[in-house]
Design a protein around this motif. Sequence first.
Motif, PDB file in Angstrom:
ATOM      1  N   SER A 230      49.981  75.065  61.598  1.00  0.00           N
ATOM      2  CA  SER A 230      49.394  74.969  60.264  1.00  0.00           C
ATOM      3  C   SER A 230      49.520  76.321  59.570  1.00  0.00           C
ATOM      4  O   SER A 230      49.453  77.372  60.216  1.00  0.00           O
ATOM      5  CB  SER A 230      47.925  74.539  60.337  1.00  0.00           C
ATOM      6  OG  SER A 230      47.155  75.521  61.027  1.00  0.00           O
TER       7      SER A 230
ATOM      8  N   ASN B 160      49.013  78.609  55.597  1.00  0.00           N
ATOM      9  CA  ASN B 160      48.796  78.772  54.174  1.00  0.00           C
ATOM     10  C   ASN B 160      50.028  79.501  53.622  1.00  0.00           C
ATOM     11  O   ASN B 160      50.684  80.247  54.348  1.00  0.00           O
ATOM     12  CB  ASN B 160      47.524  79.568  53.891  1.00  0.00           C
ATOM     13  CG  ASN B 160      46.279  78.779  54.265  1.00  0.00           C
ATOM     14  OD1 ASN B 160      46.167  77.597  53.957  1.00  0.00           O
ATOM     15  ND2 ASN B 160      45.333  79.426  54.939  1.00  0.00           N
TER      16      ASN B 160
ATOM     17  N   VAL C   4      48.440  73.975  54.336  1.00  0.00           N
ATOM     18  CA  VAL C   4      47.122  73.570  53.841  1.00  0.00           C
ATOM     19  C   VAL C   4      46.923  73.976  52.385  1.00  0.00           C
ATOM     20  O   VAL C   4      46.600  73.157  51.532  1.00  0.00           O
ATOM     21  CB  VAL C   4      46.016  74.160  54.737  1.00  0.00           C
ATOM     22  CG1 VAL C   4      44.629  73.784  54.206  1.00  0.00           C
ATOM     23  CG2 VAL C   4      46.190  73.673  56.179  1.00  0.00           C
ATOM     24  N   ASN C   5      47.118  75.261  52.092  1.00  0.00           N
ATOM     25  CA  ASN C   5      46.915  75.785  50.739  1.00  0.00           C
ATOM     26  C   ASN C   5      48.149  76.538  50.270  1.00  0.00           C
ATOM     27  O   ASN C   5      48.795  77.232  51.069  1.00  0.00           O
ATOM     28  CB  ASN C   5      45.708  76.733  50.697  1.00  0.00           C
ATOM     29  CG  ASN C   5      44.403  76.038  51.065  1.00  0.00           C
ATOM     30  OD1 ASN C   5      44.134  74.943  50.577  1.00  0.00           O
ATOM     31  ND2 ASN C   5      43.601  76.654  51.908  1.00  0.00           N
ATOM     32  N   VAL C   6      48.461  76.431  48.989  1.00  0.00           N
ATOM     33  CA  VAL C   6      49.631  77.089  48.407  1.00  0.00           C
ATOM     34  C   VAL C   6      49.232  77.811  47.129  1.00  0.00           C
ATOM     35  O   VAL C   6      48.504  77.265  46.291  1.00  0.00           O
ATOM     36  CB  VAL C   6      50.746  76.071  48.071  1.00  0.00           C
ATOM     37  CG1 VAL C   6      51.962  76.782  47.500  1.00  0.00           C
ATOM     38  CG2 VAL C   6      51.126  75.245  49.292  1.00  0.00           C
ATOM     39  N   GLN C   7      49.719  79.040  46.986  1.00  0.00           N
ATOM     40  CA  GLN C   7      49.560  79.798  45.749  1.00  0.00           C
ATOM     41  C   GLN C   7      50.915  80.370  45.352  1.00  0.00           C
ATOM     42  O   GLN C   7      51.642  80.915  46.189  1.00  0.00           O
ATOM     43  CB  GLN C   7      48.565  80.947  45.930  1.00  0.00           C
ATOM     44  CG  GLN C   7      47.114  80.525  45.995  1.00  0.00           C
ATOM     45  CD  GLN C   7      46.513  80.306  44.623  1.00  0.00           C
ATOM     46  OE1 GLN C   7      46.619  81.136  43.733  1.00  0.00           O
ATOM     47  NE2 GLN C   7      45.867  79.149  44.441  1.00  0.00           N
TER      48      GLN C   7
ATOM     49  N   ALA D 281      42.535  83.314  47.945  1.00  0.00           N
ATOM     50  CA  ALA D 281      42.364  81.901  47.605  1.00  0.00           C
ATOM     51  C   ALA D 281      42.850  80.981  48.725  1.00  0.00           C
ATOM     52  O   ALA D 281      42.150  80.029  49.101  1.00  0.00           O
ATOM     53  CB  ALA D 281      43.105  81.587  46.304  1.00  0.00           C
ATOM     54  N   VAL D 282      44.024  81.258  49.274  1.00  0.00           N
ATOM     55  CA  VAL D 282      44.540  80.372  50.329  1.00  0.00           C
ATOM     56  C   VAL D 282      43.759  80.541  51.626  1.00  0.00           C
ATOM     57  O   VAL D 282      43.676  79.613  52.435  1.00  0.00           O
ATOM     58  CB  VAL D 282      46.051  80.579  50.596  1.00  0.00           C
ATOM     59  CG1 VAL D 282      46.858  80.269  49.350  1.00  0.00           C
ATOM     60  CG2 VAL D 282      46.366  81.960  51.147  1.00  0.00           C
ATOM     61  N   SER D 283      43.171  81.719  51.811  1.00  0.00           N
ATOM     62  CA  SER D 283      42.481  82.003  53.065  1.00  0.00           C
ATOM     63  C   SER D 283      41.115  81.339  53.163  1.00  0.00           C
ATOM     64  O   SER D 283      40.405  81.525  54.156  1.00  0.00           O
ATOM     65  CB  SER D 283      42.332  83.516  53.251  1.00  0.00           C
ATOM     66  OG  SER D 283      43.603  84.138  53.333  1.00  0.00           O
ATOM     67  N   ALA D 284      40.757  80.561  52.161  1.00  0.00           N
ATOM     68  CA  ALA D 284      39.496  79.813  52.224  1.00  0.00           C
ATOM     69  C   ALA D 284      39.486  78.863  53.417  1.00  0.00           C
ATOM     70  O   ALA D 284      38.422  78.541  53.954  1.00  0.00           O
ATOM     71  CB  ALA D 284      39.297  79.032  50.928  1.00  0.00           C
ATOM     72  N   ASP D 285      40.672  78.429  53.834  1.00  0.00           N
ATOM     73  CA  ASP D 285      40.802  77.579  55.020  1.00  0.00           C
ATOM     74  C   ASP D 285      41.617  78.316  56.067  1.00  0.00           C
ATOM     75  O   ASP D 285      42.728  78.770  55.800  1.00  0.00           O
ATOM     76  CB  ASP D 285      41.499  76.267  54.662  1.00  0.00           C
ATOM     77  CG  ASP D 285      40.669  75.415  53.720  1.00  0.00           C
ATOM     78  OD1 ASP D 285      39.610  74.922  54.149  1.00  0.00           O
ATOM     79  OD2 ASP D 285      41.079  75.253  52.553  1.00  0.00           O
TER      80      ASP D 285
ATOM     81  N   THR E 251      44.025  78.825  59.108  1.00  0.00           N
ATOM     82  CA  THR E 251      45.155  78.123  59.703  1.00  0.00           C
ATOM     83  C   THR E 251      45.748  79.001  60.797  1.00  0.00           C
ATOM     84  O   THR E 251      45.234  80.077  61.096  1.00  0.00           O
ATOM     85  CB  THR E 251      46.222  77.813  58.637  1.00  0.00           C
ATOM     86  OG1 THR E 251      46.631  79.038  58.015  1.00  0.00           O
ATOM     87  CG2 THR E 251      45.680  76.864  57.574  1.00  0.00           C
TER      88      THR E 251
END
Length: 245
Positions: free
Chosen positions: A122, A124, A150-153, A177-181, A183
Amino acid sequence: MTEPKKIGMLTPSSNTILEPVCSKILNDVPEVTCHYSRFPVTKISLEQDALSQFDFTPMLRAAELLAHAEVDVIAWNGTSGGWLGFDIDEHLCSLITKETGIPATTSMLAQMEAFKENNVKSLNLVTPYIPEINELIVKQYKIHGDIDVVNVQGCAQTVNRSFSQVDYERIENMIQAVSADQTDGLSIVCTNFPAVNKIEYYEEKYNHTIYDTIPVVVWQAMKMAGVNPAKVKGWGNLFQGLQVK
């Protein structure tokens, strides 16, 4: 006299980040030197004029010039495989080796090896690219590594020269921002992006191992040349065989 191992880097013509960074990474590793050959790249988009920049002919010509220096490895220090397809990168490498007799790799293939070695499933993702290109990168990770993003910026930019001018505040906001979740890792895709210069700071603050496409291709090229990547200090967990989870 025994020469150091030589890594040849294929470089986008408008890139101003990767050459100084690669030289800094290897500054305290006298066993390895880095050498560069450019070909025209100024725009990153899905328009035909941008895609045609990655035709094999100019890339092979640049690789031939590196072969004149008798380098031990040739690396395409670029990320076009992320949207053209990793199979295109693999074909490029086979053509380079066929033409020069020198083993070859790319930034995206090096990432995939690093993900496999560190059991990354997984991610980001942070890039300076447009959403359409980011979506293609996400698909390539899933197809070739069964990796979920999971998250993309992204910065929604297309001018390659502009990528190097993104300021650190904006980059950190994207990483935050992406590191909120959490992985298995953070992928930073672009070899003309200044995020690499603060890689250890970001790893420590946001508790992610960062797989940036500049140092990761140096890591793989060193292994291909028979030099232990752990000799590199100060450029992230990857070189030390560590992974933050």
